[in-house]
Design a protein around this motif. Sequence first.
Motif, PDB file in Angstrom:
ATOM      1  N   ASP A 100       0.854  -1.186  -0.059  1.00  0.00           N
ATOM      2  CA  ASP A 100       0.050   0.029   0.006  1.00  0.00           C
ATOM      3  C   ASP A 100       0.726   1.313  -0.071  1.00  0.00           C
TER       4      ASP A 100
ATOM      5  N   LYS B 281       1.016   4.132  -1.552  1.00  0.00           N
ATOM      6  CA  LYS B 281       0.491   5.445  -1.356  1.00  0.00           C
ATOM      7  C   LYS B 281      -0.005   5.778   0.009  1.00  0.00           C
ATOM      8  N   SER B 282       0.061   4.824   0.896  1.00  0.00           N
ATOM      9  CA  SER B 282      -0.494   5.243   2.383  1.00  0.00           C
ATOM     10  C   SER B 282       0.928   5.049   3.064  1.00  0.00           C
TER      11      SER B 282
ATOM     12  N   ARG C 156      -1.916  14.072   0.157  1.00  0.00           N
ATOM     13  CA  ARG C 156      -3.247  13.485   0.046  1.00  0.00           C
ATOM     14  C   ARG C 156      -3.373  12.484   1.592  1.00  0.00           C
TER      15      ARG C 156
ATOM     16  N   TYR D 258       2.412  11.588  -1.985  1.00  0.00           N
ATOM     17  CA  TYR D 258       1.562  10.840  -1.298  1.00  0.00           C
ATOM     18  C   TYR D 258       1.159  11.386   0.085  1.00  0.00           C
TER      19      TYR D 258
END
Lengths: 534, 161
Positions: free
Chosen positions: A188, A190-191, A201, A198
């Motif tokens: 994961d 992007k998290s 966001r 990233y």
Amino acid sequence: MEKTDRLLLSGNEAIALAASRLGVALGTGYPGTPSTEILENFSRLGGRAQWAPNEKVALEVGLGAAFAGARALVTMKHVGVNVAADPLFTAAYTGVTGALVLVSADDPGMASSQNEQDNRRYAVAAGIPMLEPSDSQEAYDYTALAVEMSERWRTVVMLRVTTRVCHSKTTVRPGPVSAPAAPSFYRDVKSRVMVPGYARRAHVRLRDRLDDIEAWNNAEGPNRTDWGPVEFGIIASGISYVHAREAMPTANVLKLGLTYPLPMETIREFVAKFKRTIVLEEGDPVLAEAIRAAGIRVESKPPMYRFGELTVARIRRILDGDTSPEAAPPPGKPPQLCQGCPHRTVFQTLHDLDCIVAGDIGCYTLGVLPPFEAMDTCVCMGASIGVGLGLRHTLPEAEARRVVSVIGDSTFVHSGITGLVEMAYNPPVSGHVVLILDNGTTAMTGLQEHPGTGRRLDHGAGRRLVLEDVARAAGADFVTVTDPTADLEAFKTLVAERLAAGVLSVIVCRRPCLLAARQIRQFSQETEGTAGHE
Amino acid sequence: MSENVTNVVIAGLGGQGVLKASDILADAAFACGYDVKKSEIHGMSQRGGSVTSDVRFGPQVLSPMVPDGSADFLVVLAEEETESARRHLRPGGVLIGPQSLGASSLPNRRSLNVALLGVLSVRLDLAVTAWHDAIRANLAEKLHETNLEAFAAGRRAARAK
Ligand SMILES: Cc1ncc(C[n+]2csc(CCOP(=O)(O)OP(=O)(O)O)c2C)c(N)n1
Ligand code: SF4
């Protein structure tokens, strides 16, 4: 202990019991009053508990476990969160997959701490939800709730306790808790990879999540109202709640359990019912400021009650608007270094040599008291080395040569190693002398193990960090290991010589803590032969 | 509610067993069905400084700390701590200290804490069996006999008065 449905537990025992029933896969932290017994009890209950070298590492290990989908519990005292703040603030962005509960044990009144910082500010600053139990039952319940919230909202959750909650024993009826999921890895990026693209966001997600949690807190959060006959409202959380109930049983009390993000609508409705409402909280006016900033009119305590713990008597004074000076409690007998403590010889020597002592935190901080009076600074763990170097760099030569840094073994591993690296990298012209007081334990907090003892949290064998090897590797010119109590004159001569030599010198003063000596012998016998390495 | 709550403060010096004594009292009261809260400050107490521990029990206890001037009983293990601890006691409250043992001699000075619990026990409405169980639960087995004896000695001394 698990069979009865009614137990008398300290807050720390209750957190440990909840963690054990919740199937927390990993408990980690660094000792610090009043948090230390949480992991010790968790270990006794069969949980996997380990001491990290410091709080930053502990939180990072906990975060990794939570990325893997496991439930993790990370414990520390309030100032420990300063050390762990770097990973904390960005873990708030990444979020977690399993559960990550950070226990911050604050010490209002400084029963055993160097400051009384209010860590509720950290929850606000980092943007993580915060639960505040007021007794052991809630310590149990909120540990379970923290895990649930962490999994539901994929966020770090802070369980903020204070000395009185940690160490008071109160009744607990342990309720059922949810079962953990099996850990497994999924990617994961992007998290979890916080490059700016990233992270931008992630920050937006974080604020959205907090809005969502606030709505939940208003609708069904762990808050309740005790109605009373009097036209007067009190808002309280944590230990202040029980004091307030006792001080004014007739008042209406809004008791808040999830204090960040605050259930502002619930608070607005409560306050609207009364002519007057006061916020009763220990420490900083965190709740009062936030509630007022939302445009809700509440009273707050006078500034003098920001200092120290609240008690029933002090809350009565606050309710009476009494700001007259408070009678100071009679000073009890102060603690002192045990008779026969090996630290005594060291401080006698530093006193005799008229050293300027950059000190550190541990039992040995008591070297500041008579008859030694041999400590000139003490700020935070590890500061002795940096502060000593700063003094050396700038004092006139004759004074610079008297400067010594004194640091305990556990403190050295916690945050002294980088100080030694600094010493070798930016050496003072007059050289420097660092004394590592290696008493084989973390005595101050009640005899915990650390990497330098070669034993792990449960006192079983582990790999030993050899302090003198670390000192050599960091670049000290001279490294000596000695028992300072073996020959007083010889020890004094050694320190005097090193001070005169103008070199970078580390002296490891190795002699077990008197209280720990027997258990150290016993544990080393038990582990003899089982250790696979040095 | 506070009329129904019994407040006990135990005071002494680090290493004297103040916390052990308050654990035993709290367990005994808890076993008798009361709501119990017990509070103290840990920390540097190992290093011989002053230590106090508060135990409160009754149908419902709120604050875990005994407000100053409202202890029904003050148990002092070290005579020199009496003066600074006296502020805990309410008017008419009972002070229990080494002097309460009168002439009776202890099998072992280290059991002073439990002996004074014996004195206290005569004044409290808690079953003797609950006290005995609490003593056993809080001390290593090899200490049971001396401490049960010390407890009995405390009870005898209190009755003799
Ligand atoms: C950041 C931080 N974590 C934890 C503590 C609590 N604490 C104070 S001193 C200390 C370690 C003391 O051990 P050591 O350096 O070995 O000295 P000793 O007490 O054994 O003499 C700890 C854990 C603290 N003050 N600050
Ligand atoms: S506990 Fe150990 S290190 Fe602390 S004062 Fe006593 S002997 Fe010294």
